[in-house]
Design a protein around this motif. Structure first.
Motif, PDB file in Angstrom:
ATOM      1  N   MET A  14       0.815  -1.197   0.000  1.00  0.00           N
ATOM      2  CA  MET A  14       0.000   0.000   0.000  1.00  0.00           C
ATOM      3  C   MET A  14       0.863   1.267   0.000  1.00  0.00           C
ATOM      4  SD  MET A  14      -3.015   1.016  -0.073  1.00  0.00           S
ATOM      5  CE  MET A  14      -4.204   2.150   0.466  1.00  0.00           C
ATOM      6  N   ILE A  15       1.886   1.282   0.834  1.00  0.00           N
ATOM      7  CA  ILE A  15       2.779   2.434   0.923  1.00  0.00           C
ATOM      8  C   ILE A  15       3.477   2.686  -0.422  1.00  0.00           C
ATOM      9  CG2 ILE A  15       4.837   3.372   2.071  1.00  0.00           C
ATOM     10  CD1 ILE A  15       2.694   3.338   4.072  1.00  0.00           C
ATOM     11  N   PRO A  16       3.992   1.643  -1.085  1.00  0.00           N
ATOM     12  CA  PRO A  16       4.621   1.905  -2.385  1.00  0.00           C
ATOM     13  C   PRO A  16       3.646   2.503  -3.402  1.00  0.00           C
ATOM     14  CG  PRO A  16       5.274  -0.257  -1.582  1.00  0.00           C
ATOM     15  CD  PRO A  16       4.218   0.249  -0.667  1.00  0.00           C
ATOM     16  N   ALA A  17       2.395   2.103  -3.373  1.00  0.00           N
ATOM     17  CA  ALA A  17       1.394   2.653  -4.298  1.00  0.00           C
ATOM     18  C   ALA A  17       1.161   4.132  -4.012  1.00  0.00           C
ATOM     19  CB  ALA A  17       0.088   1.881  -4.193  1.00  0.00           C
ATOM     20  N   ILE A  18       1.120   4.511  -2.766  1.00  0.00           N
ATOM     21  CA  ILE A  18       0.929   5.914  -2.384  1.00  0.00           C
ATOM     22  C   ILE A  18       2.141   6.738  -2.822  1.00  0.00           C
ATOM     23  CG2 ILE A  18       0.731   7.509  -0.429  1.00  0.00           C
ATOM     24  CD1 ILE A  18      -0.942   5.339   0.976  1.00  0.00           C
ATOM     25  N   ILE A  19       3.336   6.203  -2.570  1.00  0.00           N
ATOM     26  CA  ILE A  19       4.551   6.916  -2.966  1.00  0.00           C
ATOM     27  C   ILE A  19       4.599   7.068  -4.487  1.00  0.00           C
ATOM     28  CG2 ILE A  19       7.083   6.753  -3.072  1.00  0.00           C
ATOM     29  CD1 ILE A  19       6.959   5.459  -0.275  1.00  0.00           C
ATOM     30  N   PHE A  20       4.260   6.015  -5.205  1.00  0.00           N
ATOM     31  CA  PHE A  20       4.233   6.070  -6.665  1.00  0.00           C
ATOM     32  C   PHE A  20       3.236   7.111  -7.154  1.00  0.00           C
ATOM     33  CE2 PHE A  20       2.493   4.657 -10.754  1.00  0.00           C
ATOM     34  CZ  PHE A  20       3.640   4.730 -11.524  1.00  0.00           C
ATOM     35  N   THR A  21       2.041   7.128  -6.582  1.00  0.00           N
ATOM     36  CA  THR A  21       1.008   8.081  -6.984  1.00  0.00           C
ATOM     37  C   THR A  21       1.450   9.518  -6.719  1.00  0.00           C
ATOM     38  OG1 THR A  21      -0.705   6.442  -6.520  1.00  0.00           O
ATOM     39  CG2 THR A  21      -1.411   8.737  -6.680  1.00  0.00           C
ATOM     40  N   VAL A  22       2.006   9.761  -5.563  1.00  0.00           N
ATOM     41  CA  VAL A  22       2.485  11.101  -5.227  1.00  0.00           C
ATOM     42  C   VAL A  22       3.612  11.505  -6.171  1.00  0.00           C
ATOM     43  CG1 VAL A  22       3.689  12.451  -3.456  1.00  0.00           C
ATOM     44  CG2 VAL A  22       1.729  11.044  -2.827  1.00  0.00           C
ATOM     45  N   SER A  23       4.492  10.580  -6.497  1.00  0.00           N
ATOM     46  CA  SER A  23       5.599  10.872  -7.413  1.00  0.00           C
ATOM     47  C   SER A  23       5.085  11.214  -8.810  1.00  0.00           C
ATOM     48  CB  SER A  23       6.549   9.678  -7.501  1.00  0.00           C
ATOM     49  OG  SER A  23       7.116   9.414  -6.246  1.00  0.00           O
ATOM     50  N   VAL A  75       2.110  12.402  -9.609  1.00  0.00           N
ATOM     51  CA  VAL A  75       1.435  13.702  -9.548  1.00  0.00           C
ATOM     52  C   VAL A  75       2.459  14.828  -9.489  1.00  0.00           C
ATOM     53  CG1 VAL A  75      -0.033  15.166  -8.098  1.00  0.00           C
ATOM     54  CG2 VAL A  75      -0.709  12.810  -8.571  1.00  0.00           C
ATOM     55  N   ALA A  76       3.492  14.677  -8.691  1.00  0.00           N
ATOM     56  CA  ALA A  76       4.529  15.716  -8.584  1.00  0.00           C
ATOM     57  C   ALA A  76       5.263  15.876  -9.910  1.00  0.00           C
ATOM     58  CB  ALA A  76       5.512  15.362  -7.476  1.00  0.00           C
ATOM     59  N   PHE A  77       5.567  14.778 -10.575  1.00  0.00           N
ATOM     60  CA  PHE A  77       6.228  14.848 -11.872  1.00  0.00           C
ATOM     61  C   PHE A  77       5.342  15.532 -12.904  1.00  0.00           C
ATOM     62  CE2 PHE A  77       7.413  12.941 -15.996  1.00  0.00           C
ATOM     63  CZ  PHE A  77       8.713  13.417 -16.073  1.00  0.00           C
ATOM     64  N   GLY A  78       4.058  15.219 -12.898  1.00  0.00           N
ATOM     65  CA  GLY A  78       3.110  15.866 -13.807  1.00  0.00           C
ATOM     66  C   GLY A  78       3.003  17.356 -13.540  1.00  0.00           C
ATOM     67  N   GLN A  79       2.963  17.724 -12.273  1.00  0.00           N
ATOM     68  CA  GLN A  79       2.893  19.130 -11.905  1.00  0.00           C
ATOM     69  C   GLN A  79       4.161  19.863 -12.343  1.00  0.00           C
ATOM     70  OE1 GLN A  79       2.569  19.796  -7.689  1.00  0.00           O
ATOM     71  NE2 GLN A  79       1.766  21.864  -7.968  1.00  0.00           N
ATOM     72  N   PHE A  80       5.310  19.259 -12.141  1.00  0.00           N
ATOM     73  CA  PHE A  80       6.564  19.860 -12.581  1.00  0.00           C
ATOM     74  C   PHE A  80       6.570  20.036 -14.097  1.00  0.00           C
ATOM     75  CE2 PHE A  80      10.838  19.214 -14.331  1.00  0.00           C
ATOM     76  CZ  PHE A  80      11.462  20.345 -13.824  1.00  0.00           C
ATOM     77  N   GLY A  81       6.123  19.016 -14.827  1.00  0.00           N
ATOM     78  CA  GLY A  81       6.056  19.086 -16.281  1.00  0.00           C
ATOM     79  C   GLY A  81       5.151  20.202 -16.758  1.00  0.00           C
ATOM     80  N   LEU A  82       4.008  20.350 -16.119  1.00  0.00           N
ATOM     81  CA  LEU A  82       3.070  21.417 -16.478  1.00  0.00           C
ATOM     82  C   LEU A  82       3.673  22.795 -16.200  1.00  0.00           C
ATOM     83  CD1 LEU A  82       0.216  22.132 -17.478  1.00  0.00           C
ATOM     84  CD2 LEU A  82      -0.503  22.105 -15.090  1.00  0.00           C
ATOM     85  N   TYR A  83       4.319  22.957 -15.055  1.00  0.00           N
ATOM     86  CA  TYR A  83       4.947  24.241 -14.733  1.00  0.00           C
ATOM     87  C   TYR A  83       6.083  24.563 -15.704  1.00  0.00           C
ATOM     88  CZ  TYR A  83       2.420  24.464 -10.290  1.00  0.00           C
ATOM     89  OH  TYR A  83       1.452  24.530  -9.322  1.00  0.00           O
ATOM     90  N   TYR A  84       6.863  23.542 -16.068  1.00  0.00           N
ATOM     91  CA  TYR A  84       7.951  23.751 -17.010  1.00  0.00           C
ATOM     92  C   TYR A  84       7.395  24.161 -18.373  1.00  0.00           C
ATOM     93  CZ  TYR A  84      11.899  22.915 -20.056  1.00  0.00           C
ATOM     94  OH  TYR A  84      12.882  23.077 -21.000  1.00  0.00           O
ATOM     95  N   TRP A  85       6.369  23.451 -18.840  1.00  0.00           N
ATOM     96  CA  TRP A  85       5.757  23.769 -20.132  1.00  0.00           C
ATOM     97  C   TRP A  85       5.199  25.185 -20.113  1.00  0.00           C
ATOM     98  CZ3 TRP A  85       0.545  24.525 -21.678  1.00  0.00           C
ATOM     99  CH2 TRP A  85       0.353  24.531 -23.052  1.00  0.00           C
ATOM    100  N   ARG A  86       4.540  25.554 -19.037  1.00  0.00           N
ATOM    101  CA  ARG A  86       3.959  26.893 -18.904  1.00  0.00           C
ATOM    102  C   ARG A  86       5.050  27.966 -18.894  1.00  0.00           C
ATOM    103  NH1 ARG A  86       2.839  31.268 -18.415  1.00  0.00           N
ATOM    104  NH2 ARG A  86       1.009  32.306 -17.620  1.00  0.00           N
ATOM    105  N   ALA A  87       6.164  27.706 -18.230  1.00  0.00           N
ATOM    106  CA  ALA A  87       7.278  28.658 -18.216  1.00  0.00           C
ATOM    107  C   ALA A  87       7.891  28.808 -19.612  1.00  0.00           C
ATOM    108  CB  ALA A  87       8.348  28.216 -17.220  1.00  0.00           C
ATOM    109  N   THR A  88       7.973  27.722 -20.342  1.00  0.00           N
ATOM    110  CA  THR A  88       8.489  27.769 -21.707  1.00  0.00           C
ATOM    111  C   THR A  88       7.578  28.606 -22.594  1.00  0.00           C
ATOM    112  OG1 THR A  88       9.481  25.592 -21.419  1.00  0.00           O
ATOM    113  CG2 THR A  88       9.203  26.357 -23.675  1.00  0.00           C
TER     114      THR A  88
END
Length: 130
Positions: A1-10, A12-25
């Motif tokens: 269960m813990i690995p699934a939560i960590i994976f999901t959070v990772s 989401v964080a990666f997606g958020q970073f990608g969106l912010y990077y794309w928006r900055a570009t």
């Protein structure tokens, strides 16, 4: 269960970073200078590029030949513009933010079209020089 939560959070964080990077570009490209050539070609009469000019710029893009290969057809910026436009119309409190974002999309498309027209003119000059 813990690995699934960590994976999901990772993910989401990666997606958020990608969106912010794309928006900055997008913002960095939109901040570049635009020549009067694009305003004249797109039929824009006012000094700045505004949110409502996006469709004129896209029409210009669809009408101009692409001499250097496919460039994706502005699919991502078209989708972003459509989503922001819909959010601005559904949520009145976000209308000014949506208008500012749509203006950035318009400037981004204008800068890319300006570069596209410049490449076409260089290519035409090379053909004439042959």
């Amino acid at each position: 269960m813990i690995p699934a939560i960590i994976f999901t959070v990772s993910v989401v964080a990666f997606g958020q970073f990608g969106l912010y990077y794309w928006r900055a570009t997008i913002s960095a490209i939109a901040a570049q200078a635009i020549t009067d050539r694009i305003r004249v070609a797109a039929g824009i009469t006012h000094a700045g590029i505004a949110a409502q000019d996006f469709r004129n710029i896209i029409i210009l893009k669809d009408l101009s030949p692409n001499l250097r290969g496919a460039n994706g057809g502005f699919a991502a910026i078209r989708a972003y513009y459509a989503v922001v436009e819909k959010v601005g119309s559904i949520i009145p409190a976000m209308a000014s933010w949506a208008n500012a974002e749509m203006a950035i999309c318009s400037r981004y498309a204008a800068v890319l079209m300006d570069q596209h027209l410049e490449r076409n003119m260089v290519c035409a000059a090379q053909v004439r020089g042959m």
